[in-house]
Design an enzyme around this catalytic site. Sequence first.
Site: not given
Length: 677
Positions: A67, A129, A106, A109
Amino acid sequence: MSEETPNSVRLEKHGNVAVVIVNNPPVNALSWHVRQGLEDQFAAALADDSVEAIVLRCDGSTFIAGADISEFGKPPRGPDFNAVLNSIENATKPVIAAIHGTALGGGLETALVCHYRIAVPSALLGVPEVKLGLLPGAGGTQRLPRVVGVEAAATMTSLGEPVPAAKAKDMGLVDALAGADSLAEDAIAFARDRIADGPRPTRAREVVGDISIIEKLKTQNAKRWKGFDAPYANLACVEAATRLPFDEGLAFERTEFGKLMFGTQSAAQRHMFFAERQAAKIDGLPKDTKLRDIKKVGIIGAGTMGGGIMMNFLQKGFACTIVETQQEALDRGLAVVRKNYEASAAKGRFKPEQVEQMMGLITPSLIMADLADCDLIIEAVYENMDVKKDIFTKLDGIAKQGAILATNTSYLDVNEIAAVTSRPQDVVGMHFFSPANVMKLLEVVRGDKTALDVLATAMGIGKKIGKVAVVAGVCHGFIGNRMLAPRQLEAQKLLLEGATPAQVDKVHTDFGMPMGPFQMADLAGTDIGWHRDPNRIESIRDALCAEGRWGQKKQAGFYDYDDKRQASESPRVAELIEQFRKQAGIEKRDISDQEIVERTLYPMVNEGALILDEGKAQRASDIDVVWVYGYGWPVYRGGPMFWAGLEGTDKIVDGLSKHGFSIAPLLKNRADSKSGF
Ligand code: NAD
């Protein structure tokens, strides 16, 4: 829109395969314009009838590394990440992620909504995370178990450690390994081979595996995770994936993510992430400052600290000369270093030949003049000003021009030490913490005359040997030990008024500290700094020392210890406290845990504010770094100054005032404006 959207995602066509390419230097973070670009380019590739498969890859040094954390806490912009992921996952053509560098958070993901994954052997994949107090909240906890099974998903999410590509292949996280230099072509070929198989949306895959792993992980990591919310939230989500339909699992994950994202723990952990990076910056340092070249390191004193400090340098391949006054002390010091390395080798951290290599870098000596060729000399002898002055006077005559002369003093005035030399600009404090080969913190103490390049070199070398270095000004105890002093003092007073060592310590360990004030005193040795006159008994500590209760090393201090160093409350100490209480005419009363917080933790914030007021720390977050890395302040509370904001500076001022403390002006100021640091 006033600002132009950066063109960070483009589409290439290679026959019937479309390649969506992200280019958002430096790490291809999922900034709003990347999300926008992915949405647009996937839509284009899907709309193009000549395209039969789609590859997603990145330019630069890495796949999407995660992210864009600079967007955290800001108003949302661009398309929602989950919506982008859903449209990739629901693609009607097979989608292949081509991974190099790191696919983290992310990034992974995003790779997980692709139908297949191919990676170069050097790639790393993971969901870290949890280390920022979060969970992979864009479906990661629901999709990962569908790809790798419950065991691996629970482990990866709760521990946050990335896995290398080969292992990822074994786990099924990666479907194929590409050549080290041929990812782009190999991914296209792999995609072509998948056309016949068609799309394979992850959400439609079954969750397999043994759910008992979840309890097993909790047991194994009970100590490490004490006080932390995020590891448990990650596991709860993986567990949910085993029993809920995909969409309900996603909703569960969203709720858990929201709790973490808007809770204090993750805020504290993210604060520390930035604080650590910020600490390396020296205010006012010109960009073109040239660092001094450090090749050879000298250490004076082979005691607890000297040996530990040297180990840091040996591990990074620096040649070290270590000087002692007596052969016996030298031999003993080197034997400890060897023993520590061999213990690490036995645990597999080093190969036996590495131990020999590192030991081979040492030149032991009894002659100070042997330090003449060292670029950096660190003094770690007894904490005594006269001894240190004597050494620096001699060093001034021995060290080569331009050498950095550092002292590991815990409390003494670095300016006074520097003043005995003809080169105070080359003198700096390098305050390591015990055990010096383990503890991450290094306080770099800037004397009034310390040259900027010396300061910067000391900070840089700290980083090189794996430390988190913080600049501190000259004052008694610098940042860390100075803040410790009021806490220890107040803890002793609390004993006289009715608290027990165990009660005070428990408040601290419940707060998340690795140990309380009395456990710490026993570990370090109650005799440290003691005047050594058994007839002069002015405090409980004097009484303990006079009776030989010097802490763990004597199996007796504020606690009694058995052969396994298990502590128990000491009837003798209770007696001594009672005597002192009577002498002082203090009436015993019940002390609440809250009062212990107000009198031992609040004064630390107050002292921190004074340190800032006096400019002895560059910034509040540096103080937090000192306490998290040097003393084990729980990272989920973000260090004492960050915590002050959570607790409320006004509440802290009220608490301190109630107990008669004088309030630091800066703290008062923050309390008046109800703000933190
Ligand atoms: P120590 O007693 O274990 O070791 C000191 C060593 O210095 C001894 O081996 C002694 O023989 C040697 N020595 C004394 N005079 C010498 C000289 N003139 N030349 C060469 N060697 C000499 O002490 P320590 O715990 O390692 O502490 C050293 C310094 O580090 C002190 O200033 C202390 O305040 C500081 N420090 C200690 C800790 C800690 O937890 N022990 C933590 C941070 C800083």
